[in-house]
Design an enzyme around this catalytic site. Structure first.
Site, PDB file in Angstrom:
ATOM      1  N   HIS A 306       0.342  -1.317   0.008  1.00 28.81           N
ATOM      2  CA  HIS A 306      -0.204  -0.078  -0.257  1.00 28.81           C
ATOM      3  C   HIS A 306       1.172   1.432   0.420  1.00 28.81           C
ATOM      4  CE1 HIS A 306      -3.678   2.813   1.688  1.00 28.81           C
ATOM      5  NE2 HIS A 306      -2.329   2.694   2.263  1.00 28.81           N
ATOM      6  N   HIS A 310       1.698   4.432  -3.126  1.00 33.17           N
ATOM      7  CA  HIS A 310       2.202   5.981  -2.638  1.00 33.17           C
ATOM      8  C   HIS A 310       3.214   6.373  -3.473  1.00 33.17           C
ATOM      9  CE1 HIS A 310      -1.242   6.481  -0.701  1.00 33.17           C
ATOM     10  NE2 HIS A 310      -1.425   5.818   0.919  1.00 33.17           N
ATOM     11  N   ARG A 446     -11.131   9.218   1.508  1.00 33.53           N
ATOM     12  CA  ARG A 446     -10.006   8.944   0.346  1.00 33.53           C
ATOM     13  C   ARG A 446      -9.789   6.995   0.672  1.00 33.53           C
ATOM     14  NH1 ARG A 446      -4.920  12.089   2.552  1.00 33.53           N
ATOM     15  NH2 ARG A 446      -6.309  13.304   1.766  1.00 33.53           N
ATOM     16  N   ARG A 693     -57.438 -39.350  37.946  1.00 37.03           N
ATOM     17  CA  ARG A 693     -56.140 -39.424  36.488  1.00 37.03           C
ATOM     18  C   ARG A 693     -57.005 -39.585  35.518  1.00 37.03           C
ATOM     19  NH1 ARG A 693     -54.404 -41.050  40.803  1.00 37.03           N
ATOM     20  NH2 ARG A 693     -51.451 -40.950  41.136  1.00 37.03           N
ATOM     21  N   HIS A 859     -54.535 -26.646  47.256  1.00 33.47           N
ATOM     22  CA  HIS A 859     -53.532 -26.777  47.100  1.00 33.47           C
ATOM     23  C   HIS A 859     -52.463 -26.132  48.167  1.00 33.47           C
ATOM     24  CE1 HIS A 859     -50.212 -29.030  46.835  1.00 33.47           C
ATOM     25  NE2 HIS A 859     -49.260 -29.018  47.095  1.00 33.47           N
ATOM     26  N   ALA A 860     -52.524 -26.445  49.312  1.00 35.90           N
ATOM     27  CA  ALA A 860     -52.200 -25.752  50.891  1.00 35.90           C
ATOM     28  C   ALA A 860     -51.002 -24.762  49.944  1.00 35.90           C
ATOM     29  CB  ALA A 860     -51.780 -25.949  52.037  1.00 35.90           C
ATOM     30  N   HIS A 889     -45.765 -26.484  58.598  1.00 34.97           N
ATOM     31  CA  HIS A 889     -45.176 -25.860  56.978  1.00 34.97           C
ATOM     32  C   HIS A 889     -45.402 -25.034  56.052  1.00 34.97           C
ATOM     33  CE1 HIS A 889     -43.376 -27.413  53.343  1.00 34.97           C
ATOM     34  NE2 HIS A 889     -44.533 -26.342  52.915  1.00 34.97           N
ATOM     35  N   GLU A 890     -46.322 -24.010  56.398  1.00 37.71           N
ATOM     36  CA  GLU A 890     -47.038 -23.304  55.202  1.00 37.71           C
ATOM     37  C   GLU A 890     -46.472 -22.167  56.510  1.00 37.71           C
ATOM     38  OE1 GLU A 890     -47.803 -23.709  52.653  1.00 37.71           O
ATOM     39  OE2 GLU A 890     -48.116 -25.492  52.722  1.00 37.71           O
ATOM     40  N   HIS A 893     -42.439 -21.118  55.906  1.00 35.25           N
ATOM     41  CA  HIS A 893     -43.090 -20.215  54.604  1.00 35.25           C
ATOM     42  C   HIS A 893     -42.934 -18.269  55.337  1.00 35.25           C
ATOM     43  CE1 HIS A 893     -42.815 -23.042  52.116  1.00 35.25           C
ATOM     44  NE2 HIS A 893     -43.173 -23.573  51.717  1.00 35.25           N
ATOM     45  N   GLU A 917     -38.828 -24.943  51.985  1.00 30.53           N
ATOM     46  CA  GLU A 917     -39.551 -25.501  52.222  1.00 30.53           C
ATOM     47  C   GLU A 917     -39.500 -26.677  53.850  1.00 30.53           C
ATOM     48  OE1 GLU A 917     -42.064 -25.999  50.945  1.00 30.53           O
ATOM     49  OE2 GLU A 917     -41.454 -25.269  48.875  1.00 30.53           O
ATOM     50  N   TRP A 991     -42.334 -41.959  32.879  1.00 34.46           N
ATOM     51  CA  TRP A 991     -42.845 -41.443  34.527  1.00 34.46           C
ATOM     52  C   TRP A 991     -43.310 -42.510  35.644  1.00 34.46           C
ATOM     53  CZ3 TRP A 991     -43.743 -38.239  37.813  1.00 34.46           C
ATOM     54  CH2 TRP A 991     -45.145 -38.277  38.685  1.00 34.46           C
ATOM     55  N   HIS A1019     -47.592 -29.963  41.182  1.00 30.40           N
ATOM     56  CA  HIS A1019     -46.969 -29.052  41.130  1.00 30.40           C
ATOM     57  C   HIS A1019     -46.425 -29.256  39.349  1.00 30.40           C
ATOM     58  CE1 HIS A1019     -47.000 -30.175  45.045  1.00 30.40           C
ATOM     59  NE2 HIS A1019     -46.048 -28.866  45.742  1.00 30.40           N
ATOM     60  N   TYR A1029     -38.744 -30.283  48.004  1.00 27.73           N
ATOM     61  CA  TYR A1029     -38.560 -30.792  49.101  1.00 27.73           C
ATOM     62  C   TYR A1029     -38.121 -31.883  49.178  1.00 27.73           C
ATOM     63  CZ  TYR A1029     -43.033 -28.444  46.904  1.00 27.73           C
ATOM     64  OH  TYR A1029     -43.935 -27.410  47.237  1.00 27.73           O
TER      65      TYR A1029
HETATM   66 ZN    ZN Z   1     -44.326 -25.514  50.629  1.00 28.50          ZN
END
Ligand code: ZN
Length: 1171
Positions: A306, A310, A446, A693, A859-860, A889-890, A893, A917, A991, A1019, A1029
């Protein structure tokens, strides 16, 4: 020196220019000789000589200072090193692939080179404009453009760019994908601009240095001459000689003796120099020089060509009068050497001069070659274009100093599709100043012109050399014809308007992109196909995106303050709508809840974008860093609006399907749950089991598949392989899966002993027709819809009949306990330990029992409304011991919520989900002790004997130990589904494979892929991860042992009741207060002294029971485990009055069997068909 020379030159210009002006101003058109007129017009331009001597001195001082700053600037790296641009920073930018190192080098250079000259540049521009105005131009930009003798240079160059933009954008998209593969989603957005420091060059102006990252066909022989040069011991001199030889092979001129004597071709060690390569004409027709800090590599070999181009031009037009010793236009001057370099770079030529060993000639090698060319030539185009677009606006005043930086950034984004890696300070920063040509005041368009017309020149010379075939393969080495064509043009200098010079070599008088596009056509097609195949977004529509680390870490506290105040409101709104749906299921509340959920997702996504602008490693405060990291998780908001709505809908539909399902008109809670708990009728249990089910899981099989796809999309958009990996990330532990498995293996012997013992008792209850002593247990016989805990069959498996039975249910019912009383008793337990009592709002707003007037989610669950006042539980409480435990339990939380409510919102969470939990369960272990139940007057005074203790431990084991494999397999199955390890055509089979393997339970009747039994568990449709859990069961015993220690308990662990121990309460509260502000290992250590999740406490707790079970099972010669794992119970069962089951072999199926239902269905169809 410099100033003096400039002043002398100015004096000289002034002298002749003033004379010329005096004679010809306004009269140049009268000069008939065209060449003479061009000379006079050129001389009449005085430039800075128009300025007063004082201003000239000032102008020259400013120019000198700016250049000196550029040449001596050093980037200060975080480790204190100071690096100059050449060779250090240039080499670092070219070779490093470390994002942060590159960023620091980039930032360091731009600060050092740009910032100091910002003020000077403004003053410089003003003086320059003053000079240009005196020459009759509006500003210096207009003066510069005048060199092109083109009325509308801006319009012409814009059109050239428009022609080339599609090609650039294809290259940009392809390169961006490759950078994404290297640097990942935090740093590369596939729909956004590219961070400017990742392209191998300080200015992202040419990208050849990252060719290795983007090579189309890796492994194909490259066209890199560097190894060959190094092998052959090339040095700077050799490179210059090779270059000269190419010119002479075309019949062009040798370099002069002065050239070889006076050029500076390597960087001197003893002084500062301007390294930027340049070529010099000393206007005496023999002294021409190059100044270059040559490095031995191919890039610099091209640069030598280059610069020598020039010199060749200087030599060729040396015979012209001084005013004509210039390029036909400035772009011509830049194009000469590059034109030759296009030929030099061909594999054919490099082979010929022994810089390559061999050349592959297939299409793939050709694409590699064209890509390597494009990384320099195409990548450069927008940069070559935007620099003077910026400067023209500066000179004409449209961009003032306040906008220098922002306009620069805008143009870089608009044309190059790049963004700075760190936020720019519009007051301080001056990034243009960090590019040589700005402080050196060298016009730049340029180069853009050169990159276009060099392909025109190249094609013309190839034609002259007789080349045939693809343009990019042409090497005109040794072609005197090609050389003559070029020389003819060079010799004209600037004596004629450039279109005439163009005509002389190209045969056309227009600048055109056609040759360039022809040259790259195969690559253009290839890139386009690749980008289509990859689904690339071509261009950068997400142009407001910025990479991680864009924001200064100093801004983190303000960002977090803003986040924490707004997120409370957003979270409240979402939780409130979700609550309203949960306590009143209908279409309106579902829609409102979905909408609020989407709004929250969008808020989180938006905030995540803000958080992601911080580079966590740059934030030194660990607490702030952790907050930023947590906020930067985008979550579901990463989805498109459409997909997010679809995910919300499918979630809502699955939840509603689950919560409103009934069998025989009866809901799960309380009816079906009660049947499963209390019935001992084999067939009734089976019908209930199946009926639930059919009504729940089976209906959501297709929705679930959609859910899986969308969830995985979320995961991928968040940088995870699949949603399972995303969920596991909540544990912040790389090998968490192995830890889970290890803990499971530790507890397996206990589970197997329990399983064998329980199976024997069920055998005694139901008989040998439906219980196989070597097989799994029919899943409907364990007192629970999912066989997840077995407490409800306690009366069948009680170790010692006639001893204390640890069951408070009778006491609760006989003494008329209400749900509220159970809650208050539990709350007292917390309060008596010095923990925080549930506030009044809790008692006002909690749903304690199932309402009769509407559907609710029974469901709690426990709720944090994130306003530090409102905490609620929602539960369809039944008066029995199990629900008494669930209340604890609850409330656990709720306690956690209360303890951490003063943390920033992102830390209002469990140390890990399992911790959350475990809180209430830990207390329930104390509440459930015989002594405590007696204190509550729920059981009679317990006997002080081992038999009663074993009974007690059995009751706890039926709850906790029985649960463990279920707690493990729920997410093992989901992880497999998310990862694709389980096929979508095989969901139910997978499953049951795990149900049999881990739990040792078998379905009471055969299942098919029409069924979807996972969906019959809360769940799954409710999208709640479950391994928490499992973790909870393990850590609650660790917590329990620690609290027992704090309370001063001695003796058997299972007898510990820390009721009223404020020491234990303080220990627990101190850990809970931390929320998720520390890792779970840190939180666990604080309380237990260990950082390991361990089953040791649990094993210690159950040791007497394990001994008992082992002894009993050994005595009975039990088979431990379920080697007949594929055994399935018969379905032609008859329930006997004594509780056992016998088989109906008469051929009459019992009415409940699926076969009968099938026959009924078939008969119905047939009846209809024949009528
Ligand atoms: Zn729980």
């Amino acid at each position: 020196m410099m100033n003096e020379e400039n002043l002398r030159y100015a004096e000289f210009s002034l002298e002749y220019g003033t004379q010329a002006k005096a004679l010809f101003e306004g009269k140049t058109t009268e000069i008939t000789d065209a060449e003479a007129r061009r000379q006079i017009e050129s001389i009449m331009i005085l430039g800075t000589a128009n300025l007063t001597p004082e201003k000239q001195t000032r102008y020259n001082n400013l120019a000198g200072w700016m250049q000196a700053n550029y040449s001596t600037a050093m980037a200060v790296m975080p480790d204190g090193r100071e690096l100059p641009l050449d060779p250090d920073l240039t080499a670092l930018m070219a070779t490093s692939r470390d994002y942060l190192e590159l960023k620091n080098a980039w930032k360091g250079w731009y600060e050092a080179a740009g910032r100091p000259i910002k003020d000077s540049y403004e003053e410089f521009v003003a003086l320059s404009n003053e000079a240009s105005k005196a020459d009759g131009f509006n500003d210096t930009g207009e003066y510069w453009r005048s060199w092109y003798e083109e009325v509308d240079l801006e319009g012409v160059t814009e059109q050239l760019w428009i022609d080339l933009k599609p090609l650039y954008e294809e290259l940009h998209a392809f390169v961006r994908r490759k950078l994404y593969d290297v640097y990942g989603p935090n740093y590369i957005n596939l729909k956004g601009p590219i961070p400017a420091h990742l392209l191998g060059n300080m200015w992202a102006q040419q990208w050849g240095n990252v060719y290795d990252l983007v090579e189309p066909y890796p492994g194909k022989a490259g066209v890199d001459a560097t190894p060959g040069m190094l092998d052959q011991g090339y040095d700077a001199l050799k490179m210059f000689e090779v270059s000269e030889e190419f010119f002479t092979s075309l019949g062009l001129l040798n370099m002069t003796q002065e050239f070889w004597n006076f050029s500076m071709i390597t960087k001197p060690a003893d002084r500062d120099v301007v390294c930027h390569a340049s070529a010099w004409d000393f206007y005496n027709q023999k002294d021409f020089r190059i100044k270059m800090c040559t490095v031995v590599n191919m890039e610099d070999l091209i640069t030598v060509h280059h610069e020598m181009g020039h010199i060749q031009y200087f030599q060729q037009y040396a015979h012209q009068p001084i005013p004509f010793r210039g390029g036909a236009n400035p772009g011509f001057h830049e194009a000469v050497g590059d034109t030759l370099a296009l030929s030099v770079s061909t594999p054919k030529h490099l082979l010929e001069i022994n810089l390559l060993d061999s050349v592959e000639t297939d299409t793939e090698a050709d694409i590699n070659y064209l890509m390597s060319q494009a990384m320099d030539k195409i990548a450069f185009l927008p940069f070559g274009y935007m620099i003077d677009k910026w400067r023209w606006r500066v000179f004409d005043g449209a961009t003032d100093k306040a906008n220098y930086q922002s306009t620069w950034d805008d143009l870089r984004l608009q044309y190059q599709g790049i963004v700075p890696p760190v936020e720019r300070d519009n007051t301080l920063d001056f990034d243009p100043g960090a590019k040589f040509h700005i402080p050196a005041n060298t016009p730049y368009i340029r180069y853009f012109v050169s990159f276009v017309i060099q392909f025109q020149f190249y094609e013309a010379m190839c034609l002259e050399a007789g080349h045939q075939g693809e343009l990019y393969k042409c090497d005109f080495y040794n072609s005197k014809e090609a050389g003559a064509k070029l020389a003819a043009m060079l010799q004209m200098g600037s004596s004629k308007p450039w279109p005439e010079a163009m005509q002389a070599i190209v045969g056309s008088n227009k600048m055109s992109t056609a040759s360039l596009r022809r040259y790259f056509q195969p690559l253009t097609d290839w890139l386009h196909a690749q980008n289509v195949a990859n689904g690339e977004t071509v261009g950068w529509p997400e142009d407001t995106w910025r990479p991680m680390g864009f924001a200064s870490p100093d801004g983190a506290p303000a960002f977090l303050e803003q986040y924490n105040s707004t997120s409370e409101v957003k979270l409240f709104e979402a939780v409130d709508a979700e609550w309203n749906y949960n306590v009143n299921i209908n279409d309106q509340t579902q829609a409102a809840s979905e909408a609020a959920g989407i709004a929250l997702s969008n808020f989180q996504a938006e905030q995540a974008v803000g958080a992601k602008l911080f580079e966590p490693s740059e934030i030194t405060d660990t607490n702030l860093r952790r907050q930023v990291e947590k906020i930067s998780v985008v979550g579901e908001g990463a989805l498109s609006d459409e997909d997010l709505a679809a995910l919300s809908k499918v979630n809502g539909d699955m939840q509603t399907a689950y919560s409103t399902a009934t069998y025989n008109g009866k809901p799960l809670d309380p009816d079906l749950t009660a049947t499963m708990a209390s019935s001992r009728n084999y067939n009734e249990l089976r019908d209930t089991w199946k009926g639930w089910r059919d009504a729940s899981g089976k209906l959501m099989r297709e929705d679930f598949k959609t859910y899986v796809d969308l969830q995985n999309e979320v995961a991928v958009l968040n940088g995870f392989d699949d949603m399972g990996a995303f969920w596991r990330a909540a544990y912040e532990t790389p090998n968490i899966e192995q830890q889970f498995e290890a803990v499971w293996q530790e507890m397996l012997p206990l589970y197997e002993q329990l399983h064998a013992f329980v199976r024997r008792r069920l055998y005694q209850q139901y008989g040998d027709k439906v219980i196989n002593l070597k097989g799994p247990i029919p899943a409907h016989l364990l007192g629970n819809m999912w066989a997840q805990d077995w407490l409800n069959v306690y009366n069948l498996v009680e170790p010692y009949a006639g001893y204390t039975r640890p069951d408070a249910t009778a006491g609760l019912q006989q003494q008329g306990w209400t749900a509220e009383k159970m809650f208050h008793e539990a709350d007292d337990f917390f309060g008596n330990m010095g923990l925080i009592r549930a506030p009044q709002a809790f008692w006002d707003k909690t749903m304690f029992t199932k309402p009769t007037d509407r559907d609710v989610v029974c469901h709690a669950s426990a709720w944090d409304f994130y306003n530090r006042q409102d905490f609620r539980i929602k539960m369809c409480t039944e008066i029995n011991q199990q629900d008494f435990v669930t209340i604890h339990h609850e409330l656990g939380h709720i306690q956690y919520y209360l303890q951490y409510m003063d943390q920033p919102t992102v830390f209002r969470d469990g140390a890990n989900p399992g911790f959350h939990e475990a809180v209430g369960d830990t207390l329930a272990l104390s509440v459930g002790t015989l002594d405590h139940l007696y204190k509550l007057d729920l059981i009679g005074k317990p006997d002080e004997n081992p038999q009663s203790d074993i009974n007690y431990l059995m009751s706890v084991a039926l709850d906790k130990i029985a649960f463990i494999p279920f707690g493990y397999l729920m997410d093992k199955w989901r992880w497999d589904v998310f990862s694709g390890r389980s096929a979508k055509t095989n969901l139910n089979q997978a499953w049951w494979d795990y149900r049999v393997k881990y739990q040792g339970v078998t379905p009471p009747l055969s299942r098919t892929e029409e069924d979807f039994d996972p969906g019959a568990k809360f769940h799954i449709p409710n999208n709640v991860p479950y391994i928490r859990y499992f973790v909870s069961v393990v850590v609650q015993f660790q917590f329990y042992e620690a609290l027992c220690g704090a309370s001063g308990h001695v003796g058997d662990l299972y007898k510990c009741d820390f009721n009223g121990s404020t020491e234990a309460g303080k220990m627990f509260g101190d850990m809970l207060k931390l929320g998720s502000s520390v890792t779970w290992e840190d939180a666990l250590e604080k309380m237990t002294g260990t950082r390991e999740m361990s089953s040791a406490s649990l094993v210690k707790y159950f040791q007497p029971l394990l001994d008992f079970l082992t002894e009993q099972n050994t005595k009975n010669n039990e088979v431990i485990g379920w080697p007949d794992y594929s055994w399935e119970p018969p379905t032609n069962t008859i329930q006997n009055e004594d509780g056992t089951v016998s088989l109906d072999n008469s051929g009459n199926m019992t009415k409940s069997s699926s076969m009968v239902l099938l026959l009924v269905a078939i008969q119905a169809v047939l009846k209809w068909a024949f009528e």
